[in-house]
Design an enzyme around this catalytic site. Structure first.
Site, PDB file in Angstrom:
ATOM      1  N   TYR A 144      40.357  30.268  41.222  1.00 12.56           N
ATOM      2  CA  TYR A 144      39.234  30.532  42.117  1.00 12.56           C
ATOM      3  C   TYR A 144      38.466  29.262  42.478  1.00 12.56           C
ATOM      4  O   TYR A 144      37.872  29.181  43.539  1.00 12.56           O
ATOM      5  CB  TYR A 144      38.255  31.507  41.464  1.00 12.56           C
ATOM      6  N   LYS A 194      50.615  34.063  31.739  1.00 12.58           N
ATOM      7  CA  LYS A 194      51.954  34.014  32.347  1.00 12.58           C
ATOM      8  C   LYS A 194      52.644  32.784  31.779  1.00 12.58           C
ATOM      9  O   LYS A 194      53.071  31.870  32.510  1.00 12.58           O
ATOM     10  CB  LYS A 194      51.813  33.973  33.884  1.00 12.58           C
ATOM     11  N   ASP A 226      52.350  40.534  34.028  1.00  7.35           N
ATOM     12  CA  ASP A 226      53.091  41.618  34.698  1.00  7.35           C
ATOM     13  C   ASP A 226      53.286  42.793  33.745  1.00  7.35           C
ATOM     14  O   ASP A 226      53.069  43.957  34.108  1.00  7.35           O
ATOM     15  CB  ASP A 226      54.434  41.112  35.259  1.00  7.35           C
ATOM     16  N   ASP A 250      40.640  39.619  37.616  1.00 14.15           N
ATOM     17  CA  ASP A 250      40.226  40.305  38.847  1.00 14.15           C
ATOM     18  C   ASP A 250      41.162  41.477  39.107  1.00 14.15           C
ATOM     19  O   ASP A 250      40.730  42.600  39.370  1.00 14.15           O
ATOM     20  CB  ASP A 250      40.275  39.316  40.016  1.00 14.15           C
ATOM     21  N   ASP A 254      40.545  45.895  38.206  1.00 19.21           N
ATOM     22  CA  ASP A 254      40.596  46.978  39.204  1.00 19.21           C
ATOM     23  C   ASP A 254      41.526  48.094  38.733  1.00 19.21           C
ATOM     24  O   ASP A 254      41.222  49.283  38.883  1.00 19.21           O
ATOM     25  CB  ASP A 254      41.085  46.456  40.565  1.00 19.21           C
TER      26      ASP A 254
HETATM   27  C1  IPM Z   1      35.186  40.988  41.822  1.00 17.35           C
HETATM   28  C2  IPM Z   1      35.421  40.802  43.298  1.00 17.35           C
HETATM   29  C3  IPM Z   1      35.175  39.339  43.648  1.00 17.35           C
HETATM   30  C4  IPM Z   1      36.170  38.516  42.869  1.00 17.35           C
HETATM   31  C5  IPM Z   1      35.248  39.017  45.158  1.00 17.35           C
HETATM   32  C6  IPM Z   1      34.298  39.885  45.967  1.00 17.35           C
HETATM   33  C7  IPM Z   1      35.006  37.566  45.424  1.00 17.35           C
HETATM   34  O1  IPM Z   1      36.687  41.235  43.652  1.00 17.35           O
HETATM   35  O2  IPM Z   1      34.059  40.720  41.355  1.00 17.35           O
HETATM   36  O3  IPM Z   1      36.115  41.408  41.139  1.00 17.35           O
HETATM   37  O4  IPM Z   1      37.315  38.329  43.308  1.00 17.35           O
HETATM   38  O5  IPM Z   1      35.804  38.024  41.792  1.00 17.35           O
HETATM   39 MG    MG Z   2      37.746  42.207  42.066  1.00 17.56          MG
END
Ligand code: IPM
Ligand code: MG
Length: 365
Positions: A144, A194, A226, A250, A254
């Site tokens: 990042y 990884k 993975d 990240d 999710d």
């Molecule tokens: C998160 C989001 C952010 C990230 C984006 C909005 C920059 O997806 O906080 O997980 O990638 O960190």
């Molecule tokens: Mg995110």
């Protein structure tokens, strides 16, 4: 009345559904203040909302506010209206800038399945019942932020690259956070990398092993990312704490969020070395449903609970909020993202109000 010893919370609603969901958390905060919680509250601009007013997604005034407060509650940033804006002025950049500016390197993303919502998960209830895992994501390094990074044209060919880089100090400080968190839980830490392909992951693994020496009571395992993604959706209850880099965290967070039924339920904390923190729901700004009053405010309300616990040391207030949320779910209130069967979904503010009523009851006993 202001008092320099009173902790200050900065509220940054941001974009999309951000303002709607933050409003509900602010109601909860005002209720606690009305019942004796001593905090100052200030509002500020971030993301697209800040860009619209100042042409910067993290303007000077917000920088000053962020530096002087004790904790931040953030809604969400981003929206399609900013797609054409230069990358360094996009709403998301404001979020990355505030994380970097405050050195919020430790991102805690708990995925907790509320029993009431087991049927909202996309996995079979028995696979997710009592799920309680914590993802510790490194938040201010890795690909990042790595330099160099560039998009260019070379011999008429468009090219772009980023750099995935960690030094040992960045790895060891997130390792300590993860081991300490595991010590307070089931004492099992899975480090995700990884290492079969990436040098940066080999170093990650090495440093994890070294820091492990200081936490012999915690069991450390390693998993390729993975496989970790697969295991998360195959048998998520095998995990207690997972620690991983910025990009992998990240993605995995999710996936973990969805196991709990809705990404609309999960709070997060981003902390620096002094436990100053920024707290935000892990879902995004959801522009597709913004302004309709149907978003789920619970992740933001639960983020406020985390804020009170970690940055303000108000464990009691944090637990009261969490209990009020559970009571609200038990009464059957569901926003559209967690609705099950043909019951009527409630609005964002109805959900907030229901939490408020339960909180008042809990406080008054
Ligand atoms: C998160 C989001 C952010 C990230 C984006 C909005 C920059 O997806 O906080 O997980 O990638 O960190
Ligand atoms: Mg995110």
């Amino acid at each position: 009345m202001t008092n320099s010893n009173t902790p200050k919370i900065l509220i940054l609603p941001g974009d999309g559904i951000g303002p709607e969901i933050v409003d509900e958390a602010v109601k909860v905060l005002e209720c606690l203040r009305g019942n004796g919680l001593l905090v100052e509250v200030e509002h500020g601009l971030i993301g697209g909302a800040a860009y619209d007013e100042t042409r910067s997604p993290f303007p000077e005034q917000t920088i000053a506010q962020a530096e002087s407060c004790d904790a931040i509650l953030l809604g969400a940033v981003g929206g399609p209206q900013y797609d054409e804006v230069e990358r360094h002025l996009r709403p998301e950049q404001g979020l990355l800038d505030i994380r970097a500016h405050l050195n919020l390197f430790a991102n805690l993303r708990p995925a907790l399945l509320y029993a009431e919502l087991a049927s909202a998960s996309s996995l079979k209830p028995e696979l997710v019942a009592n799920l309680d895992l914590l993802i510790v994501r490194e938040l201010t390094g890795g690909i990042y932020f790595g330099q160099p990074r560039e998009q260019l044209i070379e011999n008429n060919v468009r090219r772009a690259y980023n750099t995935m880089v960690y030094d040992e100090n960045e790895i060891s400080r997130i390792a300590h956070v993860a081991f300490l968190a595991a010590q307070k839980r089931d004492k099992r830490l899975c480090s995700v990398d990884k290492a079969n392909v990436l040098e940066v992951s080999l170093l990650w693994r090495e440093v994890m092993e070294e820091v492990h020496q200081q936490y012999p009571d915690v069991e450390l395992s390693h998993m390729y990312v993975d496989n970790a993604a697969m295991q998360l959706v195959r048998a998520p209850k095998q995990f207690d704490v997972m620690v991983t880099s910025n990009l992998f965290g990240d993605i995995l967070s999710d996936a973990a969020a969805m196991l709990t039924g809705s990404i609309g339920m999960l709070p997060s904390a981003s902390l620096n070395q002094e436990n100053k923190g920024m707290y935000e729901p892990i879902h995004g700004s959801a522009p597709d449903i913004a302004g309709q009053g149907i978003a789920n405010p619970l992740a933001t309300i639960l983020s406020l609970a985390m804020l009170l616990r970690y940055s303000l040391n108000q464990e009691m207030a944090a637990q009261n909020i969490e209990q009020a949320v559970i009571a609200t779910l038990q009464q059957g209130a569901r926003t559209q993202d967690i609705v099950d069967g043909n019951i009527q979904a409630v609005s964002t503010s109805d959900m907030g109000n229901a939490v408020l009523v339960n909180l008042q009851k809990i406080i008054s006993v």
